[in-house]
Design an enzyme around this catalytic site. Sequence first.
Site, PDB file in Angstrom:
ATOM      1  CB  CYS A 106     -19.103  22.114  -9.396  1.00  0.00           C
ATOM      2  SG  CYS A 106     -18.580  22.131 -11.128  1.00  0.00           S
ATOM      3  CB  CYS A 109     -21.542  22.276 -12.116  1.00  0.00           C
ATOM      4  SG  CYS A 109     -20.137  21.160 -12.228  1.00  0.00           S
ATOM      5  CG  ASP A 110     -24.212  23.861  -9.523  1.00  0.00           C
ATOM      6  OD1 ASP A 110     -24.807  23.268 -10.440  1.00  0.00           O
ATOM      7  OD2 ASP A 110     -23.760  23.278  -8.519  1.00  0.00           O
TER       8      ASP A 110
END
Length: 282
Positions: A106, A109-110
């Site tokens: 992701c 997300c990261d």
Amino acid sequence: IVVQGLQPGGQLTITTDVENYPGFADVIQGPWLMEQMQKQAEHVGTRMMWDTIVEVDVEGGPPFRAVGDSGDEYIGDTLVIATGAQAKWLGVPGEQELGGKGVSACATCDGFFYRNKDVAVVGGGDTACEEALYLSKICSHVHMLVRRDEMRASKVMQDRVMQSDKITVHWNSETDEVLGEQVVEGMRVKNNKTGELTEIPIEGFFVAIGHKPNSDVFAEFIDTDEQGYVVTSSDSTATNVKGVFAAGDLQDKHYRQAVTAAGTGCMAALEAERYLSAEGYV
């Protein structure tokens, strides 16, 4: 009653740093966040069951019946399905060993943790293009590995990738190994036409070959799309079966964020409550 399944807390339990969930000024840990959510639910009377559902019967309306791997039966007047999805992985050496240490599924997300660093994205679809474009805005350079000599992505997404001077597309390329001891330090790439192996230094390795929703046990009764995502009504979490609702990544293939999953969970709870009230159960 919440039947927790094989991975209580879902994908967040295998996520380390979380910096985009509302309400926390500092980075928090995914497992800790899910632990707090469980305690909150238990505080208001939720019973957590350590079991995995292997069979459901929702035909004929409530009460709905679900059977666990333990053999126990769970009966409810309404059912909320929130079994999530799981990322598809490559299965190459180093991938699982370095999960959360540079390997991610992701980018949104990261990606923040790899600002001004070189990273790689594996995949040739729209999702891979979206992740590569997102990372190109914050990372030094993005290496995109496409296993064929063309992408599956839409033309507009391909054009955007090809126009970026911060993205290098490696055609006919597959990951042979993710390199690194404690964190990702590079990747070994194989050209599937020539067999040539090349090592490329990177610090972030993003797999974007799709997700698989955990819907198999419900597919006989609940409508799903061609990818297995549960189909819900517009602006609702209602499924094709009255009294059955679906929330989270099980029915969301666009956003796949913790906050959107929590939001649809709230929607499902409200709709379930209204359903029970309308049907005279409460």
